[in-house]
Write a protein that holds these residues in place. Sequence first.
Motif, PDB file in Angstrom:
ATOM      1  N   VAL A 133      -1.312  12.466  -0.721  1.00 45.79           N
ATOM      2  CA  VAL A 133      -0.923  12.379   0.701  1.00 45.79           C
ATOM      3  C   VAL A 133      -2.159  12.346   1.614  1.00 45.79           C
ATOM      4  O   VAL A 133      -2.078  11.904   2.764  1.00 45.79           O
ATOM      5  CB  VAL A 133       0.027  13.545   1.077  1.00 45.79           C
ATOM      6  N   GLY A 134      -3.298  12.835   1.085  1.00 47.81           N
ATOM      7  CA  GLY A 134      -4.530  12.818   1.882  1.00 47.81           C
ATOM      8  C   GLY A 134      -5.034  14.196   2.277  1.00 47.81           C
ATOM      9  O   GLY A 134      -5.759  14.334   3.265  1.00 47.81           O
ATOM     10  N   LYS A 135      -4.714  15.222   1.476  1.00 47.49           N
ATOM     11  CA  LYS A 135      -5.124  16.606   1.796  1.00 47.49           C
ATOM     12  C   LYS A 135      -6.655  16.739   1.808  1.00 47.49           C
ATOM     13  O   LYS A 135      -7.240  17.251   2.755  1.00 47.49           O
ATOM     14  CB  LYS A 135      -4.523  17.588   0.771  1.00 47.49           C
ATOM     15  N   SER A 136      -7.274  16.288   0.715  1.00 47.56           N
ATOM     16  CA  SER A 136      -8.729  16.477   0.578  1.00 47.56           C
ATOM     17  C   SER A 136      -9.476  15.608   1.584  1.00 47.56           C
ATOM     18  O   SER A 136     -10.487  16.040   2.157  1.00 47.56           O
ATOM     19  CB  SER A 136      -9.155  16.140  -0.855  1.00 47.56           C
ATOM     20  N   THR A 137      -8.988  14.411   1.823  1.00 52.05           N
ATOM     21  CA  THR A 137      -9.625  13.520   2.800  1.00 52.05           C
ATOM     22  C   THR A 137      -9.562  14.144   4.193  1.00 52.05           C
ATOM     23  O   THR A 137     -10.539  14.123   4.947  1.00 52.05           O
ATOM     24  CB  THR A 137      -8.902  12.157   2.798  1.00 52.05           C
ATOM     25  N   LEU A 138      -8.416  14.707   4.530  1.00 49.06           N
ATOM     26  CA  LEU A 138      -8.265  15.352   5.839  1.00 49.06           C
ATOM     27  C   LEU A 138      -9.264  16.502   5.972  1.00 49.06           C
ATOM     28  O   LEU A 138      -9.912  16.654   7.007  1.00 49.06           O
ATOM     29  CB  LEU A 138      -6.831  15.866   6.029  1.00 49.06           C
ATOM     30  N   PRO A 162      -3.465   9.772  -7.712  1.00 51.55           N
ATOM     31  CA  PRO A 162      -2.849  11.079  -7.455  1.00 51.55           C
ATOM     32  C   PRO A 162      -3.231  12.098  -8.525  1.00 51.55           C
ATOM     33  O   PRO A 162      -3.464  11.723  -9.675  1.00 51.55           O
ATOM     34  CB  PRO A 162      -1.347  10.785  -7.527  1.00 51.55           C
ATOM     35  N   GLY A 163      -3.324  13.363  -8.133  1.00 50.93           N
ATOM     36  CA  GLY A 163      -3.605  14.417  -9.110  1.00 50.93           C
ATOM     37  C   GLY A 163      -5.072  14.786  -9.175  1.00 50.93           C
ATOM     38  O   GLY A 163      -5.520  15.447 -10.115  1.00 50.93           O
ATOM     39  N   ARG A 164      -5.855  14.386  -8.163  1.00 48.98           N
ATOM     40  CA  ARG A 164      -7.302  14.654  -8.196  1.00 48.98           C
ATOM     41  C   ARG A 164      -7.600  16.153  -8.097  1.00 48.98           C
ATOM     42  O   ARG A 164      -8.372  16.696  -8.860  1.00 48.98           O
ATOM     43  CB  ARG A 164      -7.985  13.898  -7.048  1.00 48.98           C
ATOM     44  N   THR A 165      -7.003  16.814  -7.120  1.00 46.45           N
ATOM     45  CA  THR A 165      -7.281  18.238  -6.918  1.00 46.45           C
ATOM     46  C   THR A 165      -6.393  19.053  -7.865  1.00 46.45           C
ATOM     47  O   THR A 165      -5.172  18.910  -7.845  1.00 46.45           O
ATOM     48  CB  THR A 165      -7.024  18.628  -5.442  1.00 46.45           C
ATOM     49  N   GLN A 166      -7.035  19.891  -8.704  1.00 49.61           N
ATOM     50  CA  GLN A 166      -6.269  20.557  -9.757  1.00 49.61           C
ATOM     51  C   GLN A 166      -6.334  22.075  -9.669  1.00 49.61           C
ATOM     52  O   GLN A 166      -5.901  22.767 -10.584  1.00 49.61           O
ATOM     53  CB  GLN A 166      -6.777  20.081 -11.118  1.00 49.61           C
ATOM     54  N   THR A 184      -0.110  12.189   7.894  1.00 43.88           N
ATOM     55  CA  THR A 184      -1.358  11.521   7.503  1.00 43.88           C
ATOM     56  C   THR A 184      -1.170   9.998   7.463  1.00 43.88           C
ATOM     57  O   THR A 184      -0.048   9.498   7.461  1.00 43.88           O
ATOM     58  CB  THR A 184      -1.806  11.985   6.105  1.00 43.88           C
ATOM     59  N   LYS A 185      -2.305   9.292   7.408  1.00 45.17           N
ATOM     60  CA  LYS A 185      -2.363   7.842   7.159  1.00 45.17           C
ATOM     61  C   LYS A 185      -1.582   7.031   8.178  1.00 45.17           C
ATOM     62  O   LYS A 185      -0.941   6.033   7.832  1.00 45.17           O
ATOM     63  CB  LYS A 185      -1.870   7.521   5.735  1.00 45.17           C
ATOM     64  N   VAL A 186      -1.631   7.460   9.443  1.00 43.68           N
ATOM     65  CA  VAL A 186      -0.873   6.720  10.455  1.00 43.68           C
ATOM     66  C   VAL A 186      -1.472   5.323  10.648  1.00 43.68           C
ATOM     67  O   VAL A 186      -0.795   4.399  11.108  1.00 43.68           O
ATOM     68  CB  VAL A 186      -0.774   7.533  11.764  1.00 43.68           C
ATOM     69  N   ASP A 187      -2.747   5.151  10.252  1.00 47.56           N
ATOM     70  CA  ASP A 187      -3.382   3.820  10.334  1.00 47.56           C
ATOM     71  C   ASP A 187      -2.773   2.837   9.330  1.00 47.56           C
ATOM     72  O   ASP A 187      -2.970   1.635   9.452  1.00 47.56           O
ATOM     73  CB  ASP A 187      -4.890   3.944  10.042  1.00 47.56           C
ATOM     74  N   ALA A 188      -2.034   3.368   8.354  1.00 41.49           N
ATOM     75  CA  ALA A 188      -1.515   2.499   7.292  1.00 41.49           C
ATOM     76  C   ALA A 188      -0.161   1.875   7.652  1.00 41.49           C
ATOM     77  O   ALA A 188       0.417   1.150   6.839  1.00 41.49           O
ATOM     78  CB  ALA A 188      -1.407   3.280   5.985  1.00 41.49           C
ATOM     79  N   THR A 236      -5.359  10.225  11.197  1.00 43.64           N
ATOM     80  CA  THR A 236      -5.981   9.215  10.344  1.00 43.64           C
ATOM     81  C   THR A 236      -7.327   9.802   9.963  1.00 43.64           C
ATOM     82  O   THR A 236      -8.084  10.196  10.855  1.00 43.64           O
ATOM     83  CB  THR A 236      -6.214   7.913  11.137  1.00 43.64           C
ATOM     84  N   ALA A 237      -7.628   9.870   8.659  1.00 43.76           N
ATOM     85  CA  ALA A 237      -8.831  10.611   8.277  1.00 43.76           C
ATOM     86  C   ALA A 237      -9.722   9.893   7.274  1.00 43.76           C
ATOM     87  O   ALA A 237     -10.793  10.378   6.947  1.00 43.76           O
ATOM     88  CB  ALA A 237      -8.422  11.964   7.704  1.00 43.76           C
ATOM     89  N   ALA A 238      -9.277   8.733   6.763  1.00 50.99           N
ATOM     90  CA  ALA A 238     -10.084   8.100   5.707  1.00 50.99           C
ATOM     91  C   ALA A 238     -11.282   7.372   6.288  1.00 50.99           C
ATOM     92  O   ALA A 238     -12.336   7.316   5.680  1.00 50.99           O
ATOM     93  CB  ALA A 238      -9.229   7.148   4.885  1.00 50.99           C
TER      94      ALA A 238
HETATM   95  N1  LIG Z   1      -5.414   4.528   5.068  1.00 51.12           N
HETATM   96  C1  LIG Z   1      -5.639   5.825   4.880  1.00 51.12           C
HETATM   97  N2  LIG Z   1      -5.878   6.279   3.632  1.00 51.12           N
HETATM   98  C2  LIG Z   1      -6.093   7.597   3.465  1.00 51.12           C
HETATM   99  C3  LIG Z   1      -6.070   8.523   4.550  1.00 51.12           C
HETATM  100  N3  LIG Z   1      -6.278   9.750   4.054  1.00 51.12           N
HETATM  101  C4  LIG Z   1      -6.456   9.608   2.734  1.00 51.12           C
HETATM  102  N4  LIG Z   1      -6.356   8.322   2.364  1.00 51.12           N
HETATM  103  C5  LIG Z   1      -6.513   7.777   0.996  1.00 51.12           C
HETATM  104  O1  LIG Z   1      -5.507   8.335   0.168  1.00 51.12           O
HETATM  105  C6  LIG Z   1      -6.020   8.544  -1.150  1.00 51.12           C
HETATM  106  C7  LIG Z   1      -5.748   9.984  -1.576  1.00 51.12           C
HETATM  107  O2  LIG Z   1      -6.542  10.828  -0.769  1.00 51.12           O
HETATM  108  P1  LIG Z   1      -6.841  12.343  -1.199  1.00 51.12           P
HETATM  109  O3  LIG Z   1      -7.446  12.990  -0.015  1.00 51.12           O
HETATM  110  O4  LIG Z   1      -7.579  12.403  -2.480  1.00 51.12           O
HETATM  111  O5  LIG Z   1      -5.351  12.878  -1.400  1.00 51.12           O
HETATM  112  P2  LIG Z   1      -4.884  14.332  -1.935  1.00 51.12           P
HETATM  113  O6  LIG Z   1      -3.650  14.670  -1.190  1.00 51.12           O
HETATM  114  O7  LIG Z   1      -6.012  15.287  -1.842  1.00 51.12           O
HETATM  115  O8  LIG Z   1      -4.522  13.987  -3.435  1.00 51.12           O
HETATM  116  P3  LIG Z   1      -4.438  14.976  -4.718  1.00 51.12           P
HETATM  117  O9  LIG Z   1      -5.675  15.837  -4.722  1.00 51.12           O
HETATM  118  O10 LIG Z   1      -4.412  14.043  -5.864  1.00 51.12           O
HETATM  119  O11 LIG Z   1      -3.192  15.761  -4.560  1.00 51.12           O
HETATM  120  C8  LIG Z   1      -7.500   8.168  -1.099  1.00 51.12           C
HETATM  121  O12 LIG Z   1      -7.631   6.844  -1.606  1.00 51.12           O
HETATM  122  C9  LIG Z   1      -7.827   8.211   0.372  1.00 51.12           C
HETATM  123  O13 LIG Z   1      -8.876   7.347   0.757  1.00 51.12           O
HETATM  124  C10 LIG Z   1      -5.820   8.004   5.868  1.00 51.12           C
HETATM  125  O14 LIG Z   1      -5.784   8.710   6.877  1.00 51.12           O
HETATM  126  N5  LIG Z   1      -5.597   6.657   5.956  1.00 51.12           N
END
Ligand SMILES: Nc1nc2c(ncn2[C@@H]2O[C@H](COP(=O)(O)OP(=O)(O)OP(=O)(O)O)[C@@H](O)[C@H]2O)c(=O)[nH]1
Length: 240
Positions: A64-69, A86-90, A179-183, A214-216
């Motif tokens: 969903v984008g937890k770590s990116t946020l 998916p499944g990066r953070t364990q 998250t990811k409102v830019d998408a 939006t955080a990526a």
């Molecule tokens: N377009 C877009 N992509 C995003 C955004 N935030 C995260 N992503 C993408 O989503 C993917 C997953 O992001 P993570 O932050 O690793 O997601 P996570 O929720 O930590 O995932 P797990 O650790 O696997 O549970 C990555 O490819 C990011 O680049 C956003 O705001 N916009």
Amino acid sequence: MIFGPPNHVNPLGKGLRAFSAVPAHEKIFKVTNAAKFLAAAGTTYSIPKLHGLPEVIVAGRANVGKSTLLNAVLGRRDLVHTSSKPGRTQSLNFYRVGPTFGPGKLVVVDAPGYGARGRPEWGEIFDYYIDHREQLRRIYILLNAKHGLNEMDRMMLESLNAKTHANAGTRFSLQAIVTKVDAIPLEDVKPTLAKIRQGIWEAAPLCLPAIVTTAAKHPYIGIDAVRKSIVEACGLQPKV
Ligand SMILES: Nc1nc2c(ncn2[C@@H]2O[C@H](COP(=O)(O)OP(=O)(O)OP(=O)(O)O)[C@@H](O)[C@H]2O)c(=O)[nH]1
Ligand SMILES: [Mg+2]
């Protein structure tokens, strides 16, 4: 003169005044730039004590984008590991934010994702943490703008709403982050957010208003609002 010279004749005084006017969330997240990885906990036994610093955690489906946020909020590119898979953070990962010396510190916690790509042991440690962590101040539940709420999100919202209700908001509060409102296409943003807000309200009436992000990549959206919310939840907002 009792109150000292006016600021316009005292550049030092002006500078000090300008610094004290910096909002608390900027001092904690931006000015100090002192985010630091503290610990990872893969089992309930390895959750670190951390001396009671106020804490917030991000939860949400895998990817969903937890770590990116958190990277965006902490002002760091890759302090927190992210992945397109998916499944990066364990494990529960703990990061300290705030000045190295003195008060104003807090801890943010990144969690593994729930849902189809999650694992039962990740759910166990998350539940244990929520039920036992005394210094927990707020749970952020992240929802993907592109995917909306699925059954797992609704179940998680209902469960966290019940836990928030049980402690009457005295231990922690619950807030949503979209998250990811830019998408999503611009013309879909308004109806999509309205639907997500309705879904949150139905499943978790105690959930605080969703912050849209939006955080990526730049331009980020909503990151300052998330910082302010964390500082306020941790009780570090100066009294006015
Ligand atoms: N377009 C877009 N992509 C995003 C955004 N935030 C995260 N992503 C993408 O989503 C993917 C997953 O992001 P993570 O932050 O690793 O997601 P996570 O929720 O930590 O995932 P797990 O650790 O696997 O549970 C990555 O490819 C990011 O680049 C956003 O705001 N916009
Ligand atoms: Mg992650």
